[in-house]
Design a protein around this motif. Sequence first.
Motif, PDB file in Angstrom:
ATOM      1  N   ARG A   1       0.808  -1.221   0.000  1.00 21.43           N
ATOM      2  CA  ARG A   1       0.000   0.000   0.000  1.00 21.43           C
ATOM      3  C   ARG A   1       0.838   1.267   0.000  1.00 21.43           C
ATOM      4  O   ARG A   1       0.300   2.367  -0.194  1.00 21.43           O
ATOM      5  CB  ARG A   1      -0.934   0.014   1.219  1.00 21.43           C
ATOM      6  CG  ARG A   1      -2.019  -1.035   1.191  1.00 21.43           C
ATOM      7  CD  ARG A   1      -3.141  -0.676   2.152  1.00 21.43           C
ATOM      8  NE  ARG A   1      -2.713  -0.815   3.535  1.00 21.43           N
ATOM      9  CZ  ARG A   1      -3.028  -1.859   4.312  1.00 21.43           C
ATOM     10  NH1 ARG A   1      -3.747  -2.858   3.809  1.00 21.43           N
ATOM     11  NH2 ARG A   1      -2.634  -1.918   5.561  1.00 21.43           N
ATOM     12  N   ARG A   2       2.133   1.149   0.234  1.00 18.10           N
ATOM     13  CA  ARG A   2       2.972   2.356   0.323  1.00 18.10           C
ATOM     14  C   ARG A   2       3.053   3.033  -1.031  1.00 18.10           C
ATOM     15  O   ARG A   2       3.285   2.389  -2.056  1.00 18.10           O
ATOM     16  CB  ARG A   2       4.379   2.011   0.819  1.00 18.10           C
ATOM     17  CG  ARG A   2       4.459   1.190   2.088  1.00 18.10           C
ATOM     18  CD  ARG A   2       3.715   1.779   3.266  1.00 18.10           C
ATOM     19  NE  ARG A   2       4.236   3.052   3.720  1.00 18.10           N
ATOM     20  CZ  ARG A   2       3.865   3.674   4.835  1.00 18.10           C
ATOM     21  NH1 ARG A   2       2.944   3.108   5.611  1.00 18.10           N
ATOM     22  NH2 ARG A   2       4.357   4.826   5.182  1.00 18.10           N
TER      23      ARG A   2
ATOM     24  N   PHE B   1      10.176   4.146   0.976  1.00 16.19           N
ATOM     25  CA  PHE B   1      10.203   3.937   2.419  1.00 16.19           C
ATOM     26  C   PHE B   1      11.404   3.081   2.788  1.00 16.19           C
ATOM     27  O   PHE B   1      11.943   2.328   1.973  1.00 16.19           O
ATOM     28  CB  PHE B   1       8.908   3.270   2.906  1.00 16.19           C
ATOM     29  CG  PHE B   1       8.718   1.858   2.440  1.00 16.19           C
ATOM     30  CD1 PHE B   1       9.224   0.778   3.159  1.00 16.19           C
ATOM     31  CD2 PHE B   1       8.038   1.592   1.266  1.00 16.19           C
ATOM     32  CE1 PHE B   1       9.051  -0.528   2.722  1.00 16.19           C
ATOM     33  CE2 PHE B   1       7.855   0.292   0.821  1.00 16.19           C
ATOM     34  CZ  PHE B   1       8.368  -0.766   1.555  1.00 16.19           C
ATOM     35  N   PHE B   2      11.805   3.213   4.049  1.00 13.32           N
ATOM     36  CA  PHE B   2      12.847   2.391   4.647  1.00 13.32           C
ATOM     37  C   PHE B   2      12.226   1.552   5.751  1.00 13.32           C
ATOM     38  O   PHE B   2      11.274   1.959   6.405  1.00 13.32           O
ATOM     39  CB  PHE B   2      13.956   3.262   5.240  1.00 13.32           C
ATOM     40  CG  PHE B   2      14.769   3.980   4.216  1.00 13.32           C
ATOM     41  CD1 PHE B   2      15.976   3.472   3.777  1.00 13.32           C
ATOM     42  CD2 PHE B   2      14.313   5.180   3.670  1.00 13.32           C
ATOM     43  CE1 PHE B   2      16.720   4.116   2.818  1.00 13.32           C
ATOM     44  CE2 PHE B   2      15.049   5.839   2.706  1.00 13.32           C
ATOM     45  CZ  PHE B   2      16.256   5.306   2.280  1.00 13.32           C
TER      46      PHE B   2
ATOM     47  N   PRO C   1       8.889  -2.821  -4.381  1.00 10.29           N
ATOM     48  CA  PRO C   1       9.678  -1.939  -5.241  1.00 10.29           C
ATOM     49  C   PRO C   1       9.949  -0.574  -4.627  1.00 10.29           C
ATOM     50  O   PRO C   1      10.925   0.085  -5.005  1.00 10.29           O
ATOM     51  CB  PRO C   1       8.823  -1.825  -6.514  1.00 10.29           C
ATOM     52  CG  PRO C   1       7.454  -2.228  -6.111  1.00 10.29           C
ATOM     53  CD  PRO C   1       7.618  -3.218  -5.009  1.00 10.29           C
ATOM     54  N   ARG C   2       9.132  -0.128  -3.694  1.00 14.64           N
ATOM     55  CA  ARG C   2       9.346   1.176  -3.063  1.00 14.64           C
ATOM     56  C   ARG C   2      10.225   1.101  -1.818  1.00 14.64           C
ATOM     57  O   ARG C   2      10.513   2.124  -1.203  1.00 14.64           O
ATOM     58  CB  ARG C   2       8.019   1.843  -2.742  1.00 14.64           C
ATOM     59  CG  ARG C   2       7.216   2.205  -3.998  1.00 14.64           C
ATOM     60  CD  ARG C   2       6.072   3.130  -3.684  1.00 14.64           C
ATOM     61  NE  ARG C   2       5.345   3.499  -4.893  1.00 14.64           N
ATOM     62  CZ  ARG C   2       5.685   4.493  -5.713  1.00 14.64           C
ATOM     63  NH1 ARG C   2       6.764   5.206  -5.445  1.00 14.64           N
ATOM     64  NH2 ARG C   2       4.964   4.755  -6.779  1.00 14.64           N
TER      65      ARG C   2
ATOM     66  N   ARG D   1      24.471   6.720   0.493  1.00 17.05           N
ATOM     67  CA  ARG D   1      23.376   7.366  -0.243  1.00 17.05           C
ATOM     68  C   ARG D   1      22.439   6.296  -0.755  1.00 17.05           C
ATOM     69  O   ARG D   1      22.834   5.464  -1.586  1.00 17.05           O
ATOM     70  CB  ARG D   1      23.897   8.232  -1.387  1.00 17.05           C
ATOM     71  CG  ARG D   1      22.812   8.967  -2.162  1.00 17.05           C
ATOM     72  CD  ARG D   1      23.442   9.875  -3.209  1.00 17.05           C
ATOM     73  NE  ARG D   1      22.430  10.626  -3.933  1.00 17.05           N
ATOM     74  CZ  ARG D   1      21.863  10.225  -5.069  1.00 17.05           C
ATOM     75  NH1 ARG D   1      22.210   9.058  -5.596  1.00 17.05           N
ATOM     76  NH2 ARG D   1      20.953  10.971  -5.656  1.00 17.05           N
ATOM     77  N   PHE D   2      21.224   6.307  -0.234  1.00 13.89           N
ATOM     78  CA  PHE D   2      20.197   5.375  -0.704  1.00 13.89           C
ATOM     79  C   PHE D   2      19.415   6.056  -1.818  1.00 13.89           C
ATOM     80  O   PHE D   2      18.686   7.022  -1.582  1.00 13.89           O
ATOM     81  CB  PHE D   2      19.233   5.024   0.427  1.00 13.89           C
ATOM     82  CG  PHE D   2      19.836   4.244   1.567  1.00 13.89           C
ATOM     83  CD1 PHE D   2      19.878   2.858   1.536  1.00 13.89           C
ATOM     84  CD2 PHE D   2      20.322   4.904   2.688  1.00 13.89           C
ATOM     85  CE1 PHE D   2      20.403   2.144   2.598  1.00 13.89           C
ATOM     86  CE2 PHE D   2      20.851   4.195   3.758  1.00 13.89           C
ATOM     87  CZ  PHE D   2      20.893   2.810   3.708  1.00 13.89           C
ATOM     88  N   ALA D   3      19.547   5.576  -3.038  1.00  9.21           N
ATOM     89  CA  ALA D   3      18.804   6.141  -4.161  1.00  9.21           C
ATOM     90  C   ALA D   3      17.416   5.533  -4.228  1.00  9.21           C
ATOM     91  O   ALA D   3      17.254   4.323  -4.038  1.00  9.21           O
ATOM     92  CB  ALA D   3      19.556   5.916  -5.460  1.00  9.21           C
ATOM     93  N   PHE D   4      16.418   6.353  -4.489  1.00 12.23           N
ATOM     94  CA  PHE D   4      15.043   5.859  -4.596  1.00 12.23           C
ATOM     95  C   PHE D   4      14.798   5.289  -6.009  1.00 12.23           C
ATOM     96  O   PHE D   4      15.335   5.781  -6.984  1.00 12.23           O
ATOM     97  CB  PHE D   4      14.039   6.974  -4.338  1.00 12.23           C
ATOM     98  CG  PHE D   4      14.180   7.607  -2.984  1.00 12.23           C
ATOM     99  CD1 PHE D   4      14.726   6.906  -1.920  1.00 12.23           C
ATOM    100  CD2 PHE D   4      13.755   8.912  -2.768  1.00 12.23           C
ATOM    101  CE1 PHE D   4      14.852   7.494  -0.667  1.00 12.23           C
ATOM    102  CE2 PHE D   4      13.872   9.506  -1.528  1.00 12.23           C
ATOM    103  CZ  PHE D   4      14.425   8.815  -0.476  1.00 12.23           C
TER     104      PHE D   4
END
Length: 301
Positions: free
Chosen positions: A177-178, A182-183, A209-210, A298-301
């Motif tokens: 549902r997100r 998100f982490f 995937p998010r 660095r976490f890329a979205f």
Amino acid sequence: MRGAASAAAISLTGCRTLGVGTIDETLAVFISDPHAAGTKEAAQWQLERFGAIMDEIAALDPLPRRVVCFGDLAWNRGQIEDYWATRPLFEELERRGVRICHAMGNHDRRETFLSVYPGYAKSSPVKGRIVSEIDLGTCDLLLLDSLQQGSDPGNMGPVDGRLGKEQLDWLAAELPRRTRPFFLGAHHPWSELGKEESEAFKRLMAASPRCAGFIHGHDHKWKRGIVAADRTRMLRSLCLPTSGHWGDYGYCLVRAERDSLTVSLRQSDFCYPCPVSKFERPANWDNRVRENRGQFIRFAF
């Protein structure tokens, strides 16, 4: 202070001024494993060192919107005195507009924590667990409860963690549902949740995937890793430093941007298993601090 100077150099885009100071809506601070003692059963150096960290955070200009603690706030077995000893440090930041959020570590105890912070029992979406949904600005953090407390709240309890069926079921329903990146976060590493739970949790992360990454404490060291990877995606993990006990000592500045989240280490010391005088200090402790200087992920979205 070095941390204050570093934060002052950050762009003020997204800041707003309140009656209690300037808050940067895109800035957060992550801390973990203070192990602060409120009783005489343990040495007080952890509480003193954690107080110094909190003073440095309070000196940041601008202030972060959030401070998130990834567990083991208590010294050993979640005594109520531990939580009361550190409560004034968080209240000072709250008075200035900073929002505080806590996770449960293996040295915490839900009953005594909730007697000092009762609001968590009402806000958690998982009954019997302390779970928080945190807005970091351009992404969210689902802060999970991995405490395997056992039947005796006065006992130290198991060191490794568990999420439990109810929490895993909630995640299985919630993650699809997100609608934005998100982490997932918890005190324990995902791989220390028991074999079956670890694999189930990994599958949930990899299938989302998010999901942008996994962040945890427990190991008291700055450490980057990989949860899962294939030809088109790499899901990364991060272990946070301790903010009071042995290991890499410090905190992390967290910057949320449109397409990424950057977590920068602010380390000022290393010790194991406890601080020593400058005449006894091993050279490799200082080498560890120098080697970690300027580290980030660095976490890329």
